[in-house]
Design a protein around this motif. Structure first.
Motif, PDB file in Angstrom:
ATOM      1  N   TRP A 121      -1.001  11.287   7.971  1.00  0.00           N
ATOM      2  CA  TRP A 121      -0.973  10.771   6.608  1.00  0.00           C
ATOM      3  C   TRP A 121      -2.225   9.972   6.250  1.00  0.00           C
ATOM      4  O   TRP A 121      -2.666   9.991   5.100  1.00  0.00           O
ATOM      5  CB  TRP A 121       0.285   9.933   6.376  1.00  0.00           C
ATOM      6  CG  TRP A 121       0.331   8.643   7.141  1.00  0.00           C
ATOM      7  CD1 TRP A 121       0.824   8.445   8.390  1.00  0.00           C
ATOM      8  CD2 TRP A 121      -0.161   7.384   6.696  1.00  0.00           C
ATOM      9  NE1 TRP A 121       0.682   7.145   8.759  1.00  0.00           N
ATOM     10  CE2 TRP A 121       0.074   6.459   7.730  1.00  0.00           C
ATOM     11  CE3 TRP A 121      -0.766   6.940   5.520  1.00  0.00           C
ATOM     12  CZ2 TRP A 121      -0.282   5.122   7.623  1.00  0.00           C
ATOM     13  CZ3 TRP A 121      -1.123   5.605   5.417  1.00  0.00           C
ATOM     14  CH2 TRP A 121      -0.876   4.709   6.455  1.00  0.00           C
ATOM     15  N   SER A 125      -4.448  10.763   3.028  1.00  0.00           N
ATOM     16  CA  SER A 125      -4.735   9.725   2.040  1.00  0.00           C
ATOM     17  C   SER A 125      -6.245   9.552   1.838  1.00  0.00           C
ATOM     18  O   SER A 125      -6.728   9.435   0.713  1.00  0.00           O
ATOM     19  CB  SER A 125      -4.100   8.410   2.483  1.00  0.00           C
ATOM     20  OG  SER A 125      -4.376   7.393   1.560  1.00  0.00           O
ATOM     21  N   CYS A 150       2.252  11.000   3.131  1.00  0.00           N
ATOM     22  CA  CYS A 150       2.442   9.549   3.281  1.00  0.00           C
ATOM     23  C   CYS A 150       3.907   9.214   3.581  1.00  0.00           C
ATOM     24  O   CYS A 150       4.193   8.332   4.384  1.00  0.00           O
ATOM     25  CB  CYS A 150       1.962   8.824   2.034  1.00  0.00           C
ATOM     26  SG  CYS A 150       0.166   8.914   1.842  1.00  0.00           S
TER      27      CYS A 150
END
Length: 155
Positions: A121, A125, A150
């Protein structure tokens, strides 16, 4: 164009083996495989769940000095994503970061999906924030893939 159309038709019909057989016949007959043919072959590998063969075709393409195109690199990134090979997908993206090919929305979506499938994640991101620095516009698919990555990372 005709050869890539045959390979694409095989892919759409779920006949990835026939697509690859057609490519091998082309090679045996010393016909030149271009970007379109390689892209169609890589996509056929993706449809057939054959990520390793897809990467082999991509390597064959680069060693044959066939010009890279965003569609072909995206197909290779997508085949890695389907095979849960985020590291290989990231290596392919590095070709784009070197300026050899410009990344597009499909590039970012496929790469973020590869990260999402593997619980990466932070990478998803970070890549999402890099899109803001590029000329690529966000879409729902890209946003949802990042959110999903996420969510999985916080679980």
């Amino acid at each position: 164009i005709t050869c890539s159309a045959v390979i694409s038709a095989c892919e759409k019909g779920g006949q990835w083996e026939s697509a690859l057989l057609f490519c091998s016949v082309m090679l045996r007959n010393e016909l030149e495989l271009d970007t379109m043919v390689f892209g169609a072959a890589i996509s056929a590998c993706q449809t057939g769940g054959q990520w390793q063969r897809g990467i082999q075709f991509f390597k064959m393409m680069t060693s044959s000095n066939v010009e890279l195109h965003v569609i072909t690199v995206n197909a290779a990134i997508s085949v890695c994503e389907k095979g849960s090979e985020w590291e290989k997908a990231l290596q392919l993206y590095s070709l784009m970061a070197q300026g050899l090919v410009d990344a597009d929305l499909v590039t970012y979506s496929a790469l973020i999906s590869a990260f999402e499938k593997n619980g990466e994640w932070e990478k998803a991101s970070h890549l999402y924030s890099m899109v803001a620095q590029s000329m690529v516009e966000y879409d729902t698919i890209l946003c949802n893939a990042t959110i999903s990555a996420c969510e999985k990372g916080s679980a």
